[in-house]
Design a protein around this motif. Structure first.
Motif, PDB file in Angstrom:
ATOM      1  N   VAL A  79       0.837  -1.199   0.000  1.00 38.31           N
ATOM      2  CA  VAL A  79       0.000   0.000   0.000  1.00 38.31           C
ATOM      3  C   VAL A  79       0.876   1.256   0.000  1.00 38.31           C
ATOM      4  O   VAL A  79       0.574   2.236  -0.671  1.00 38.31           O
ATOM      5  CB  VAL A  79      -0.964  -0.008   1.210  1.00 38.31           C
ATOM      6  N   THR A  83       0.650   4.251  -2.839  1.00 36.54           N
ATOM      7  CA  THR A  83       0.123   5.566  -2.474  1.00 36.54           C
ATOM      8  C   THR A  83       1.222   6.624  -2.383  1.00 36.54           C
ATOM      9  O   THR A  83       0.944   7.766  -2.034  1.00 36.54           O
ATOM     10  CB  THR A  83      -0.603   5.505  -1.109  1.00 36.54           C
ATOM     11  N   ALA A  91      -9.801   5.440   2.820  1.00 33.30           N
ATOM     12  CA  ALA A  91      -9.946   3.991   2.900  1.00 33.30           C
ATOM     13  C   ALA A  91     -11.409   3.642   3.137  1.00 33.30           C
ATOM     14  O   ALA A  91     -12.017   4.139   4.086  1.00 33.30           O
ATOM     15  CB  ALA A  91      -9.084   3.435   4.033  1.00 33.30           C
ATOM     16  N   CYS A  93     -14.264   1.372   4.471  1.00 37.57           N
ATOM     17  CA  CYS A  93     -14.226   0.546   5.683  1.00 37.57           C
ATOM     18  C   CYS A  93     -15.645   0.311   6.140  1.00 37.57           C
ATOM     19  O   CYS A  93     -16.325   1.254   6.530  1.00 37.57           O
ATOM     20  CB  CYS A  93     -13.445   1.296   6.749  1.00 37.57           C
ATOM     21  N   LEU A 126      -8.749   3.470  -1.244  1.00 43.70           N
ATOM     22  CA  LEU A 126      -8.378   2.085  -0.944  1.00 43.70           C
ATOM     23  C   LEU A 126      -9.613   1.223  -0.750  1.00 43.70           C
ATOM     24  O   LEU A 126     -10.523   1.588  -0.004  1.00 43.70           O
ATOM     25  CB  LEU A 126      -7.546   2.018   0.346  1.00 43.70           C
ATOM     26  N   GLY A 128     -10.479  -2.868   0.225  1.00 41.48           N
ATOM     27  CA  GLY A 128      -9.851  -4.072   0.755  1.00 41.48           C
ATOM     28  C   GLY A 128     -10.230  -5.337   0.004  1.00 41.48           C
ATOM     29  O   GLY A 128     -11.056  -5.311  -0.899  1.00 41.48           O
ATOM     30  N   LEU A 134      -9.989  -4.153   4.443  1.00 38.80           N
ATOM     31  CA  LEU A 134      -8.679  -3.587   4.769  1.00 38.80           C
ATOM     32  C   LEU A 134      -8.292  -3.935   6.192  1.00 38.80           C
ATOM     33  O   LEU A 134      -9.145  -3.999   7.078  1.00 38.80           O
ATOM     34  CB  LEU A 134      -8.713  -2.067   4.603  1.00 38.80           C
ATOM     35  N   ASP A 138      -3.374  -1.052   6.825  1.00 38.72           N
ATOM     36  CA  ASP A 138      -3.822  -0.326   5.637  1.00 38.72           C
ATOM     37  C   ASP A 138      -4.519   0.968   6.044  1.00 38.72           C
ATOM     38  O   ASP A 138      -4.270   2.037   5.479  1.00 38.72           O
ATOM     39  CB  ASP A 138      -4.817  -1.174   4.831  1.00 38.72           C
ATOM     40  N   MET A 139      -5.417   0.861   7.028  1.00 44.64           N
ATOM     41  CA  MET A 139      -6.225   2.021   7.402  1.00 44.64           C
ATOM     42  C   MET A 139      -5.407   3.106   8.087  1.00 44.64           C
ATOM     43  O   MET A 139      -5.739   4.286   8.006  1.00 44.64           O
ATOM     44  CB  MET A 139      -7.396   1.573   8.266  1.00 44.64           C
ATOM     45  N   ALA A 142      -4.389   5.885   5.813  1.00 48.52           N
ATOM     46  CA  ALA A 142      -5.419   6.721   5.181  1.00 48.52           C
ATOM     47  C   ALA A 142      -5.662   7.991   5.977  1.00 48.52           C
ATOM     48  O   ALA A 142      -5.626   7.984   7.209  1.00 48.52           O
ATOM     49  CB  ALA A 142      -6.714   5.932   5.053  1.00 48.52           C
ATOM     50  N   LEU A 145     -11.499   7.618   6.718  1.00 50.51           N
ATOM     51  CA  LEU A 145     -12.241   6.425   6.301  1.00 50.51           C
ATOM     52  C   LEU A 145     -13.525   6.852   5.602  1.00 50.51           C
ATOM     53  O   LEU A 145     -14.090   7.905   5.901  1.00 50.51           O
ATOM     54  CB  LEU A 145     -12.603   5.565   7.511  1.00 50.51           C
TER      55      LEU A 145
END
Lengths: 258, 258
Positions: A79, A83, A91, A93, A126, A128, A134, A138-139, A142, A145
């Protein structure tokens, strides 16, 4: 819903958000993602560690012509790499996590994407993997969310459907289509004068055939007919047709038309 | 995007619009439609002359647990039969046709669906077959058309994606989620007094270590630090962590912590 459009017109236009699929599992979903992106005017697709490698011909088969998006897709290992050249990353979510982070709706996120991209900054979205979504690492990468308001009793959202909603909101955030309009094609919406002209024609014929012979009820009956004919917009062409209907019905009774 | 949620909670709730797939071709799309309906809180599914007959096990396999919607789906021979008990019917239509009809956006359509259903009237949404879309006879039976604002350069919209957008807009039309919020979990957003307390702690330590020794630059440096720490909402827990960071950094230099 419609046949293929080929997608020959697809090309990167201006500064549009990058869709980043993180560890996607099914090539069909990658293809369906490209199709959804095309629907919403997105072009840039990045894949982080796709499970079955890349390219996968099944993706092209499920893209319904959005081939150029798949042809231009970029593959990354992490990731962070996917990015690195972006200024803002959101992200998607579906569930609350134990992190402190700004949460946007899809609509709120789309508005922010528009506001950021007009400043010339590059954004990424993003998404998942199909099963797990995700992860926390990953989060943590970001800025915010994005959580869709959807039925909490049924959270299983297909990956390409998730992309579709963001692509749709991205497109809608710059769209100015009126929420209600009358499609009239070659004809035009009639003026009140044109409608009144028809009402006079109708009433003349209804008087002639005796339909309005009850003098006491006549004003209310005429008013109710007027209410009906003014309920929605009517076009000039429709009024011509209605004039014809009244004239022909009168003629067929053997009376002179008005 | 997420794993299965089972869909055991799915049931008809109140008066929700009926999704009517007209001559659908692929069972997978019928299943994906049920999943999208579940996402948006819709339940009632009707099929008009499905090409491959009904039921089709492939539909259940692609519904990701939205089985109850498929179990309850009704099959009809014609659009007239499928809409006979409904008060309002909207037809999704991707292209302009040579008919005079009210056209709504998906969002405008969803608002009207909400307004009509709260009156206790029953609504239906027609979706055409995958390749050709609804024909002119189908659309003549609709009170209004719904046309999504989407990229005119790529009109090929998957059937279940089309259902997803309406289901999403139906859900959004009654949703009150703020478009931007800070998810804080167990902690709370800090007050300005709590932030100021941290700023005093920080500045005290920065004075002690000599970072702010340039008397001329000191006010600007302090102001810039304050700008940074007030850029976004900060939580009480984060402030406690930041206090700890400052104290520990000071201690590790061999100075007494503030």
């Amino acid at each position: 819903m419609t046949g293929r459009d080929g997608g020959a017109d697809l090309k990167p236009e201006g500064n549009t958000p990058v869709v980043i699929l993180v560890r996607p599992q099914l090539a069909e979903n990658i293809g369906a993602t490209a199709r959804a992106m095309a629907n919403g005017g997105l072009f840039h697709l990045r894949l982080v560690a796709p499970r079955d490698g890349w390219p996968q011909s099944r993706a092209w088969r499920s893209a319904s012509g959005a081939d150029r998006i798949l042809d231009a897709a970029e593959v990354f290992e992490t990731v962070d790499e996917a990015t690195a050249d972006l200024h803002h990353v959101f992200a998607t979510c579906p569930r609350p996590r134990h992190i402190v982070k700004t949460v946007l709706t899809a609509r709120g996120g789309a508005a922010e994407l528009r506001a950021i991209t007009v400043r010339g900054l590059r954004c990424g979205l993003l998404f998942g993997p199909e099963r797990a979504g995700l992860d926390n690492e990953d989060m943590a990468r970001a800025d915010a969310l994005i959580r869709y308001p959807l039925n909490p009793r049924f959270m299983s959202l297909n990956l390409a459907q998730a992309v579709m909603i963001m692509a749709y909101e991205w497109y809608m955030a710059a769209d100015a289509t009126p929420p209600r309009t009358l499609m009239t094609n070659e004809t035009h919406v009639a003026t009140k004068g044109e409608l009144d002209n028809f009402m006079r024609h109708l009433i003349t014929e209804l008087d002639a055939c005796g339909f309005l012979r009850n003098e006491q009820k006549r004003p209310g009956m005429v008013r109710n007919l007027r209410h009906f004919f003014t309920r929605g917009e009517v076009t000039e062409q429709e009024l011509r047709t209605l004039h014809g209907v009244v004239s022909e019905l009168s003629r067929s009774r053997g009376r002179p038309s008005g």
